[in-house]
Design a protein around this motif. Sequence first.
Motif, PDB file in Angstrom:
ATOM      1  N   LEU A 293      -6.407   3.933 -11.763  1.00  0.00           N
ATOM      2  CA  LEU A 293      -7.316   3.568 -10.679  1.00  0.00           C
ATOM      3  C   LEU A 293      -8.233   2.437 -11.135  1.00  0.00           C
ATOM      4  N   LYS A 294      -8.387   1.442 -10.300  1.00  0.00           N
ATOM      5  CA  LYS A 294      -9.266   0.317 -10.611  1.00  0.00           C
ATOM      6  C   LYS A 294     -10.664   0.816 -10.952  1.00  0.00           C
ATOM      7  N   LYS A 295     -11.152   1.804 -10.205  1.00  0.00           N
ATOM      8  CA  LYS A 295     -12.509   2.306 -10.441  1.00  0.00           C
ATOM      9  C   LYS A 295     -12.613   2.997 -11.801  1.00  0.00           C
TER      10      LYS A 295
ATOM     11  N   GLN B  65      -3.714   3.131  -0.489  1.00  0.00           N
ATOM     12  CA  GLN B  65      -4.149   2.446  -1.706  1.00  0.00           C
ATOM     13  C   GLN B  65      -3.183   1.308  -2.024  1.00  0.00           C
ATOM     14  N   THR B  66      -3.734   0.145  -2.335  1.00  0.00           N
ATOM     15  CA  THR B  66      -2.887  -0.965  -2.753  1.00  0.00           C
ATOM     16  C   THR B  66      -2.490  -0.753  -4.203  1.00  0.00           C
ATOM     17  N   TYR B  67      -1.326  -1.287  -4.586  1.00  0.00           N
ATOM     18  CA  TYR B  67      -0.850  -1.123  -5.947  1.00  0.00           C
ATOM     19  C   TYR B  67      -0.116  -2.371  -6.416  1.00  0.00           C
TER      20      TYR B  67
ATOM     21  N   GLY C 272      -1.043   7.718  -6.313  1.00  0.00           N
ATOM     22  CA  GLY C 272      -2.455   7.689  -6.673  1.00  0.00           C
ATOM     23  C   GLY C 272      -3.084   9.057  -6.815  1.00  0.00           C
TER      24      GLY C 272
ATOM     25  N   PRO D 172      -5.643  -4.755  -7.118  1.00  0.00           N
ATOM     26  CA  PRO D 172      -5.258  -3.608  -6.283  1.00  0.00           C
ATOM     27  C   PRO D 172      -6.039  -2.352  -6.669  1.00  0.00           C
ATOM     28  N   ASP D 173      -6.017  -1.354  -5.791  1.00  0.00           N
ATOM     29  CA  ASP D 173      -6.671  -0.066  -6.069  1.00  0.00           C
ATOM     30  C   ASP D 173      -6.009   0.633  -7.253  1.00  0.00           C
ATOM     31  N   LEU D 174      -4.691   0.554  -7.316  1.00  0.00           N
ATOM     32  CA  LEU D 174      -3.904   1.140  -8.403  1.00  0.00           C
ATOM     33  C   LEU D 174      -3.294  -0.002  -9.206  1.00  0.00           C
TER      34      LEU D 174
ATOM     35  N   GLU E  41     -12.219  -8.812  -7.749  1.00  0.00           N
ATOM     36  CA  GLU E  41     -12.331  -8.291  -6.382  1.00  0.00           C
ATOM     37  C   GLU E  41     -10.986  -8.212  -5.676  1.00  0.00           C
TER      38      GLU E  41
ATOM     39  N   ALA F  69       0.847  -1.195   0.000  1.00  0.00           N
ATOM     40  CA  ALA F  69       0.000   0.000   0.000  1.00  0.00           C
ATOM     41  C   ALA F  69       0.883   1.246   0.000  1.00  0.00           C
TER      42      ALA F  69
END
Length: 133
Positions: free
Chosen positions: A84-86, A53-55, A120, A68-70, A65, A48
């Motif tokens: 970004l995952k989103k 944020q995880t990467y 991030g 990672p977030d990044l 699921e 993180a």
Amino acid sequence: MNSYSKGIRIIIGLIFAICVVMVAMAFQSKDAKTTTNPSLTKAPNYPANENGQTYGSAGDAISSESEPDLISAVGVDGAMGYVLKKDIEGEQPKTPEEALAIQNSRPLGGSDIPLYDIDGKTVIGVFHIGGNS
């Protein structure tokens, strides 16, 4: 029975046999991945950043699921960074009708999203999704 219909039957039989072999290989491959390689059944422990944020690589994830977030990516100019995952997932539909509406509203040439540094927050480039880059 003429030679033409006999030939068609042989071709159909060969196609059927090839399909059976391919299905068997697919099941064997799936079974081998889940039974002989425990790393493929366990979610990765991503590091993180200072913002929590995880990467890392989405290729290491066992499901969407566990990504990672990044997610590591290469921008349109060759810069290495993270998306970004989103941003990659985009808007998630709740119904098939919403899915079609979202799909139909996307630009044919794809779209650009920010490419971030490991924090991030700092934008270092652009990543292109879909269409031709």
